[in-house]
Design an enzyme around this catalytic site. Structure first.
Site, PDB file in Angstrom:
ATOM      1  N   ASP A  10       1.304  -4.597   5.751  1.00  0.00           N
ATOM      2  CA  ASP A  10       0.893  -4.136   3.874  1.00  0.00           C
ATOM      3  C   ASP A  10       0.246  -2.713   3.918  1.00  0.00           C
ATOM      4  OD1 ASP A  10      -0.417  -6.286   1.898  1.00  0.00           O
ATOM      5  OD2 ASP A  10      -2.394  -5.257   2.847  1.00  0.00           O
ATOM      6  N   LEU A  11      -0.382  -2.579   2.156  1.00  0.00           N
ATOM      7  CA  LEU A  11      -0.301  -0.852   2.239  1.00  0.00           C
ATOM      8  C   LEU A  11      -1.913  -1.094   1.537  1.00  0.00           C
ATOM      9  CD1 LEU A  11       0.470   2.233   1.106  1.00  0.00           C
ATOM     10  CD2 LEU A  11       0.124   1.028  -1.683  1.00  0.00           C
ATOM     11  N   ASP A  12      -2.384  -1.959   0.382  1.00  0.00           N
ATOM     12  CA  ASP A  12      -3.970  -1.735   0.720  1.00  0.00           C
ATOM     13  C   ASP A  12      -4.978  -2.894   1.513  1.00  0.00           C
ATOM     14  OD1 ASP A  12      -6.341  -1.677  -0.336  1.00  0.00           O
ATOM     15  OD2 ASP A  12      -5.778  -3.507  -2.319  1.00  0.00           O
ATOM     16  N   THR A  18      -7.004   1.014  -0.703  1.00  0.00           N
ATOM     17  CA  THR A  18      -7.462   1.240  -2.216  1.00  0.00           C
ATOM     18  C   THR A  18      -7.908   0.406  -2.872  1.00  0.00           C
ATOM     19  OG1 THR A  18      -4.786   0.538  -2.136  1.00  0.00           O
ATOM     20  CG2 THR A  18      -4.469   2.996  -2.542  1.00  0.00           C
ATOM     21  N   LYS A  46      -7.682  -8.975  -3.628  1.00  0.00           N
ATOM     22  CA  LYS A  46      -7.247  -8.236  -2.519  1.00  0.00           C
ATOM     23  C   LYS A  46      -5.871  -9.671  -2.458  1.00  0.00           C
ATOM     24  CE  LYS A  46     -11.354  -5.874  -0.308  1.00  0.00           C
ATOM     25  NZ  LYS A  46     -11.229  -5.699   0.842  1.00  0.00           N
ATOM     26  N   SER A 115       4.479  -4.291  -0.083  1.00  0.00           N
ATOM     27  CA  SER A 115       3.056  -4.441  -1.484  1.00  0.00           C
ATOM     28  C   SER A 115       2.960  -4.996  -2.450  1.00  0.00           C
ATOM     29  CB  SER A 115       2.607  -2.652  -0.885  1.00  0.00           C
ATOM     30  OG  SER A 115       1.676  -3.253  -2.237  1.00  0.00           O
ATOM     31  N   ALA A 116       2.020  -5.850  -2.686  1.00  0.00           N
ATOM     32  CA  ALA A 116       2.180  -6.649  -3.958  1.00  0.00           C
ATOM     33  C   ALA A 116       1.825  -5.130  -5.059  1.00  0.00           C
ATOM     34  CB  ALA A 116       0.840  -7.396  -3.855  1.00  0.00           C
ATOM     35  N   ASN A 119       2.211   0.140  -7.743  1.00  0.00           N
ATOM     36  CA  ASN A 119       1.901   2.053  -7.699  1.00  0.00           C
ATOM     37  C   ASN A 119       2.164   2.496  -5.824  1.00  0.00           C
ATOM     38  OD1 ASN A 119       0.649   1.889  -9.801  1.00  0.00           O
ATOM     39  ND2 ASN A 119      -0.351   1.048 -10.034  1.00  0.00           N
ATOM     40  N   LYS A 146       2.471 -13.048  -3.083  1.00  0.00           N
ATOM     41  CA  LYS A 146       1.876 -13.635  -1.291  1.00  0.00           C
ATOM     42  C   LYS A 146       0.734 -14.389  -2.114  1.00  0.00           C
ATOM     43  CE  LYS A 146       2.192  -9.158   0.564  1.00  0.00           C
ATOM     44  NZ  LYS A 146       1.193  -7.604   0.214  1.00  0.00           N
ATOM     45  N   GLU A 170      -0.972  -7.140   8.045  1.00  0.00           N
ATOM     46  CA  GLU A 170      -1.410  -7.377   6.872  1.00  0.00           C
ATOM     47  C   GLU A 170      -3.595  -8.064   6.857  1.00  0.00           C
ATOM     48  OE1 GLU A 170      -0.318  -8.368   3.114  1.00  0.00           O
ATOM     49  OE2 GLU A 170      -2.012  -8.737   3.699  1.00  0.00           O
ATOM     50  N   ASP A 171      -3.717  -7.278   5.510  1.00  0.00           N
ATOM     51  CA  ASP A 171      -5.207  -7.963   5.344  1.00  0.00           C
ATOM     52  C   ASP A 171      -6.225  -8.844   4.831  1.00  0.00           C
ATOM     53  OD1 ASP A 171      -5.042  -6.747   3.038  1.00  0.00           O
ATOM     54  OD2 ASP A 171      -7.163  -6.085   3.086  1.00  0.00           O
TER      55      ASP A 171
HETATM   56  P1  B16 Z   1      -1.209  -2.958  -8.459  1.00  0.00           P
HETATM   57  P2  B16 Z   1      -1.688  -4.710  -1.650  1.00  0.00           P
HETATM   58  C1  B16 Z   1      -2.281  -5.064  -3.533  1.00  0.00           C
HETATM   59  O1  B16 Z   1      -2.026  -4.291  -2.301  1.00  0.00           O
HETATM   60  C2  B16 Z   1      -3.462  -4.761  -3.970  1.00  0.00           C
HETATM   61  O2  B16 Z   1      -4.621  -5.212  -2.637  1.00  0.00           O
HETATM   62  C3  B16 Z   1      -4.270  -5.054  -5.010  1.00  0.00           C
HETATM   63  O3  B16 Z   1      -5.618  -5.419  -4.922  1.00  0.00           O
HETATM   64  C4  B16 Z   1      -3.510  -5.093  -6.064  1.00  0.00           C
HETATM   65  O4  B16 Z   1      -4.137  -5.737  -7.387  1.00  0.00           O
HETATM   66  C5  B16 Z   1      -1.755  -5.503  -6.070  1.00  0.00           C
HETATM   67  O5  B16 Z   1      -1.192  -4.725  -4.845  1.00  0.00           O
HETATM   68  C6  B16 Z   1      -0.957  -4.641  -7.172  1.00  0.00           C
HETATM   69  O6  B16 Z   1      -1.460  -3.452  -7.132  1.00  0.00           O
HETATM   70  O7  B16 Z   1      -1.362  -2.981  -9.611  1.00  0.00           O
HETATM   71  O8  B16 Z   1      -1.180  -1.472  -8.467  1.00  0.00           O
HETATM   72  O9  B16 Z   1       0.901  -3.193  -8.708  1.00  0.00           O
HETATM   73  O10 B16 Z   1      -2.442  -4.967  -0.420  1.00  0.00           O
HETATM   74  O11 B16 Z   1      -0.109  -5.829  -1.229  1.00  0.00           O
HETATM   75  O12 B16 Z   1      -0.837  -3.487  -0.438  1.00  0.00           O
HETATM   76 MG    MG Z   2      -3.280  -5.728   1.461  1.00  0.00          MG
END
Ligand code: B16
Ligand code: MG
Length: 218
Positions: A10-12, A18, A46, A115-116, A119, A146, A170-171
């Protein structure tokens, strides 16, 4: 015989934090709409997609808005978020992650991003990690968020690995559920009670030791 395994990160919350930038942008948006948004409430966002995050935020503010206005707000939020992301550097990579990725590369263990975030490629580029990943799956490539396993199943496909041989880091609880639903091994980063469905839990990324990784690989 040794079973080959691969990792999906996972990223964030795992590679970088982030969440703090998402929080600033969502809070400012809430304030501009006339209500407050706390750090505790931010926990609900998150791992959740951008569109779903706005729905949750508007629910907190007890607001109903037309779709056109919501589109406008999503653009506004993302523009502010990107202004923070554009200043990111390698120093923001979470503790232990560089070591872990280098260890995996040295041991010929492939890894992907799952990642979701839409960006995600930009963020990986900003922190200088984009070339280390064999594959990237981000929010632009999936239709189901997810806890649906789609993001990780696509990651396994891109890595040319069987889901049962993949390990997800994953967090978010939604991410741990997605990994489990994909029949993958799940490693939760964060609170052991919150992430109790994970196969392994570490309180933060610095606790992911090479000894532990060796035990998974061998
Ligand atoms: P964006 P992950 C998720 O990243 C974030 O945890 C979540 O807070 C955010 O809304 C989502 O990405 C979408 O991000 O607006 O940049 O498309 O934890 O799946 O890496
Ligand atoms: Mg995450």
């Amino acid at each position: 015989m040794k079973t080959e395994i691969a990792f999906i990160f996972d990223l964030d919350g795992v590679i970088v934090d982030t969440a703090k930038y998402h929080y600033l942008a969502w809070r400012n948006l809430a304030n501009s709409l006339g209500f407050d948004f706390t750090k505790e409430q931010n926990e609900q966002l998150k791992g959740v997609s951008r569109v779903k995050s706005l729905e949750i935020l508007l629910g907190i503010g007890n607001m109903k808005l037309p779709d056109e206005k919501k589109q406008e707000l999503l653009i506004k939020k993302n523009e502010e978020y990107l202004s923070y992301v554009n200043n990111m550097t390698a120093e923001e990579i979470l503790p232990g992650i560089n070591n872990m990725l280098d260890f995996l590369i040295k041991n010929d263990v492939k890894f992907a991003l799952g990642s979701a975030s839409k960006n995600a490629p930009l963020i990986l580029e900003k922190v200088g990690l984009i070339n280390k990943f064999t594959a990237i799956v981000d929010g632009n490539q999936v239709t189901k968020a997810k806890p649906d396993p789609e993001v990780f199943l696509l990651g396994a496909e891109k890595l040319k690995m069987k889901p049962t041989n993949c390990v997800v880091v994953e967090d978010a609880i939604a991410g741990v559920k997605a990994a489990n639903a994909a029949n993958m091994t799940s490693i939760g980063i964060g609170n052991a009670d919150t992430l109790k469905e994970a196969n392994y839990v570490f309180e933060d990324t610095s606790k992911l030791t090479t000894e532990f990784l060796k035990s998974l690989i061998n």
